[in-house]
Design an enzyme around this catalytic site. Structure first.
Site, PDB file in Angstrom:
ATOM      1  CG  HIS A 247      -1.607  -1.316   1.440  1.00 51.11           C
ATOM      2  ND1 HIS A 247      -2.540  -1.828   0.557  1.00 51.11           N
ATOM      3  CD2 HIS A 247      -1.480  -2.234   2.423  1.00 51.11           C
ATOM      4  CE1 HIS A 247      -2.965  -2.998   0.996  1.00 51.11           C
ATOM      5  NE2 HIS A 247      -2.326  -3.283   2.121  1.00 51.11           N
TER       6      HIS A 247
ATOM      7  CG  ASP B 239       4.915   0.238   3.699  1.00 49.47           C
ATOM      8  OD1 ASP B 239       3.958   0.897   4.117  1.00 49.47           O
ATOM      9  OD2 ASP B 239       4.786  -0.744   2.944  1.00 49.47           O
TER      10      ASP B 239
END
Length: 265
Positions: free
Chosen positions: A1, A33
């Site tokens: 994501h 991330d």
């Protein structure tokens, strides 16, 4: 994501180039991330530990990947505000005129004769002169360096020249100079690169013969990071962690028996 977090933070709009007509191109999964999430969380923990030495108080660390990705990109946001990075009508960096988005011939990536690549970042005039010398060009025979209208033609000309030699031949030509030219290495090539070997940038991957992975950074003089360790197996450290937390051996055994936690066989 990763690209979702980057998109919401505004950072994804910064990753534009000529390749897809100004469409944002998410970097591989690390900017949101790991840089925006994990690294910013670690920094928050360290800041809190330092502050605790003065106040003797703890605090909650609110580390969100959107916030972190945004903050990591702070210098570029400031450059957008100042106009150093020009923008298009959507507010994205203008891939046709931003030197940080590979718009210029002196800040780009070129394919070589063997299909491999070199990156050129001769953004300052003094480095540009050295670049041209290595390429066999004379500055007074070229359009003015800052003439944006000539950049597409100069990119084509540079590409034609770089295709006359292999990546490593260009690497040898520019080695030890300030032309700001570097070979684009694969992960495997990077581990064997003399500079990285000398620096200890990579270390052997435990249990994987011939494989290497990034070594801990930054390097501390008194308390250097540990060498890479074997990847843990799921539940490998369950009992160890519970005992270290304060559970008794009987309590840990009961939790395992109840299926509340799982340990390795």
């Amino acid at each position: 994501h990763d690209s979702n977090y980057l998109a919401l933070s505004g950072a994804l709009s910064l990753f534009v180039g000529h390749g897809r007509e100004g469409m944002p191109m998410p970097p591989i999964n690390f900017a949101g991330d790991y840089a925006g999430g994990a690294m910013m969380l670690v920094m928050g923990v360290l800041l809190s530990l330092l502050e605790r030495q003065r106040s003797n108080k703890g605090q909650v660390i609110d580390a969100a990947m959107v916030d972190g990705a945004n903050y990591v990109a702070l210098p570029v946001f400031k450059w957008l505000q100042s106009g150093f990075v020009p923008t298009n009508d959507q507010g994205f960096p203008d891939a046709r005129s931003s030197i940080l988005n590979q718009a210029s011939h002196f800040g780009n990536v070129y394919r070589c004769k063997d299909g491999k690549f070199v990156t050129v970042q001769a953004l300052e005039p003094q480095f540009y002169k050295i670049l041209l010398k290595g390429m066999g060009l004379k500055e007074d025979e070229l359009p003015p360096r800052a003439d944006i209208s000539q950049w597409p033609k100069l990119i084509e000309r540079f590409q034609q020249i770089f295709e006359t030699k292999t990546r490593d031949e260009w690497g040898a030509i520019f080695y030890g100079t300030d032309a700001c030219v570097a070979p684009v290495l694969s992960a495997e090539e990077a581990a064997a690169n003399p500079h990285n070997v000398k620096r200890g940038t990579f270390a052997p991957t435990p249990g994987e013969a011939g494989q290497f992975e990034p070594a801990p950074a930054p390097k501390l003089s008194r308390t250097p990071g540990s060498a890479p360790r074997p990847a843990p197996k799921p539940a490998q450290h369950t009992v160890e962690v519970l005992l270290a937390t304060g559970f008794s051996e009987e309590e840990v055994a009961a939790l395992l028996a109840q299926g509340a936690v799982v340990g390795t066989p």
